[in-house]
Scaffold this motif. Structure first.
Motif, short mmCIF file in Angstrom:
data_model
loop_
_atom_site.label_atom_id
_atom_site.label_comp_id
_atom_site.label_asym_id
_atom_site.label_seq_id
_atom_site.Cartn_x
_atom_site.Cartn_y
_atom_site.Cartn_z
N LEU A 50 -29.90 -24.24 -8.17
CA LEU A 50 -28.67 -23.49 -8.47
C LEU A 50 -27.84 -23.23 -7.23
CD1 LEU A 50 -30.03 -21.04 -11.19
CD2 LEU A 50 -28.49 -23.00 -11.52
N LEU A 51 -28.49 -22.90 -6.12
CA LEU A 51 -27.74 -22.70 -4.87
C LEU A 51 -27.02 -23.97 -4.44
CD1 LEU A 51 -30.17 -20.48 -2.77
CD2 LEU A 51 -27.96 -19.83 -3.73
N SER A 52 -27.74 -25.09 -4.46
CA SER A 52 -27.11 -26.34 -4.03
C SER A 52 -26.04 -26.79 -5.02
CB SER A 52 -28.17 -27.44 -3.84
OG SER A 52 -28.84 -27.73 -5.04
N LEU A 53 -26.27 -26.56 -6.30
CA LEU A 53 -25.27 -26.94 -7.32
C LEU A 53 -23.96 -26.18 -7.10
CD1 LEU A 53 -24.86 -28.50 -10.08
CD2 LEU A 53 -25.37 -26.29 -11.14
N TRP A 54 -24.06 -24.87 -6.94
CA TRP A 54 -22.85 -24.06 -6.77
C TRP A 54 -22.16 -24.34 -5.45
CZ3 TRP A 54 -19.95 -21.80 -10.19
CH2 TRP A 54 -20.49 -21.51 -11.43
N MET A 55 -22.94 -24.53 -4.39
CA MET A 55 -22.31 -24.85 -3.09
C MET A 55 -21.56 -26.17 -3.18
SD MET A 55 -24.91 -23.58 -0.07
CE MET A 55 -25.93 -25.00 -0.27
N HIS A 56 -22.15 -27.15 -3.83
CA HIS A 56 -21.50 -28.45 -3.97
C HIS A 56 -20.24 -28.32 -4.83
CE1 HIS A 56 -21.87 -32.87 -3.56
NE2 HIS A 56 -21.12 -32.87 -4.65
N ALA A 57 -20.34 -27.57 -5.91
CA ALA A 57 -19.19 -27.40 -6.80
C ALA A 57 -18.04 -26.69 -6.09
CB ALA A 57 -19.61 -26.62 -8.04
N ILE A 58 -18.35 -25.70 -5.26
CA ILE A 58 -17.31 -24.94 -4.57
C ILE A 58 -16.71 -25.71 -3.41
CG2 ILE A 58 -16.91 -22.89 -3.13
CD1 ILE A 58 -19.02 -21.47 -4.96
N PHE A 59 -17.55 -26.33 -2.59
CA PHE A 59 -17.08 -26.93 -1.35
C PHE A 59 -16.81 -28.43 -1.41
CE2 PHE A 59 -19.59 -23.22 0.16
CZ PHE A 59 -18.52 -22.49 0.65
N VAL A 60 -17.38 -29.13 -2.38
CA VAL A 60 -17.23 -30.59 -2.40
C VAL A 60 -16.51 -31.05 -3.66
CG1 VAL A 60 -18.45 -32.82 -2.28
CG2 VAL A 60 -19.35 -30.85 -1.03
N SER A 61 -17.18 -31.00 -4.80
CA SER A 61 -16.58 -31.51 -6.03
C SER A 61 -17.28 -30.92 -7.25
CB SER A 61 -16.70 -33.04 -6.09
OG SER A 61 -16.41 -33.52 -7.38
N PRO A 62 -16.56 -30.16 -8.06
CA PRO A 62 -17.18 -29.63 -9.28
C PRO A 62 -17.60 -30.73 -10.25
CG PRO A 62 -14.87 -28.93 -9.12
CD PRO A 62 -15.20 -29.68 -7.87
N ASP A 63 -16.82 -31.82 -10.30
CA ASP A 63 -17.16 -32.92 -11.20
C ASP A 63 -18.48 -33.59 -10.79
OD1 ASP A 63 -14.90 -32.48 -12.73
OD2 ASP A 63 -13.68 -33.90 -11.58
N ASN A 64 -18.62 -33.88 -9.50
CA ASN A 64 -19.86 -34.49 -9.01
C ASN A 64 -21.04 -33.53 -9.19
OD1 ASN A 64 -18.39 -36.70 -8.27
ND2 ASN A 64 -18.48 -36.30 -6.08
N ALA A 65 -20.81 -32.25 -8.96
CA ALA A 65 -21.87 -31.26 -9.15
C ALA A 65 -22.31 -31.22 -10.61
CB ALA A 65 -21.40 -29.88 -8.69
N ALA A 66 -21.36 -31.31 -11.54
CA ALA A 66 -21.70 -31.29 -12.96
C ALA A 66 -22.56 -32.49 -13.35
CB ALA A 66 -20.43 -31.25 -13.81
N VAL A 67 -22.17 -33.67 -12.88
CA VAL A 67 -22.96 -34.87 -13.18
C VAL A 67 -24.36 -34.75 -12.58
CG1 VAL A 67 -23.15 -37.36 -12.75
CG2 VAL A 67 -20.95 -36.38 -13.42
N ALA A 68 -24.44 -34.32 -11.33
CA ALA A 68 -25.75 -34.15 -10.68
C ALA A 68 -26.58 -33.11 -11.43
CB ALA A 68 -25.57 -33.76 -9.22
N GLY A 69 -25.95 -32.05 -11.91
CA GLY A 69 -26.67 -31.03 -12.67
C GLY A 69 -27.26 -31.57 -13.95
N TRP A 70 -26.50 -32.40 -14.66
CA TRP A 70 -27.03 -33.01 -15.88
C TRP A 70 -28.17 -33.97 -15.58
CZ3 TRP A 70 -26.67 -30.92 -20.33
CH2 TRP A 70 -25.55 -30.19 -20.69
N VAL A 71 -28.06 -34.71 -14.49
CA VAL A 71 -29.15 -35.62 -14.10
C VAL A 71 -30.41 -34.81 -13.80
CG1 VAL A 71 -29.93 -37.22 -12.30
CG2 VAL A 71 -27.63 -37.45 -13.27
N TRP A 72 -30.26 -33.74 -13.02
CA TRP A 72 -31.40 -32.87 -12.68
C TRP A 72 -32.03 -32.32 -13.96
CZ3 TRP A 72 -32.77 -27.70 -13.22
CH2 TRP A 72 -33.80 -27.24 -12.40
#
Length: 113
Positions: A50-72
């Motif tokens: 959850l920490l890495s997901l939210w950090m990625h969504a805030i600082f990098v890309s929410p779309d990429n974070a969402a895809v990575a979250g579904w994969v996880w």
């Protein structure tokens, strides 16, 4: 009692219990053990994910974070099935989950560098 802690080894001697027998004692059936370890493992992995997901969504890309979250989540969903099969099958669920977390954290590190 004592008979439950020791198993019979060669020549009728008492053998020490296995690692699994000590770690998972009293968990009941294999299904109960798989359910217990699924919940336990999900709780153990939730914080870094959850920490890495939210950090990625805030600082990098929410779309990429969402895809990575579904994969996880997909790999988490198969955990109880592969837990019942044991090693090395269990790695099919856990290693990709670690890779997703590393991808998410790595994206944040690269973005911040």
């Amino acid at each position: 009692g004592e008979s439950k802690r020791l198993v019979e080894g060669k020549d009728g001697e008492a053998a020490p219990p296995s690692f699994a027998a000590i770690k998972y004692r009293g968990k009941g059936s294999r299904i109960n053990l798989a359910a217990s370890r699924t919940v336990g493992n999900m709780i153990e992995q939730a914080l870094p994910f959850l920490l890495s997901l939210w950090m990625h969504a805030i600082f990098v890309s929410p779309d990429n974070a969402a895809v990575a979250g579904w994969v996880w989540l997909g790999f988490r969903a198969i955990y109880p099935l592969v837990f019942l099969k044991g090693l090395p099958w269990l790695l099919i669920s856990t290693v990709p989950g670690y890779a997703v977390v590393l991808y998410l954290v790595g994206g944040v590190i690269v973005k911040m560098a």
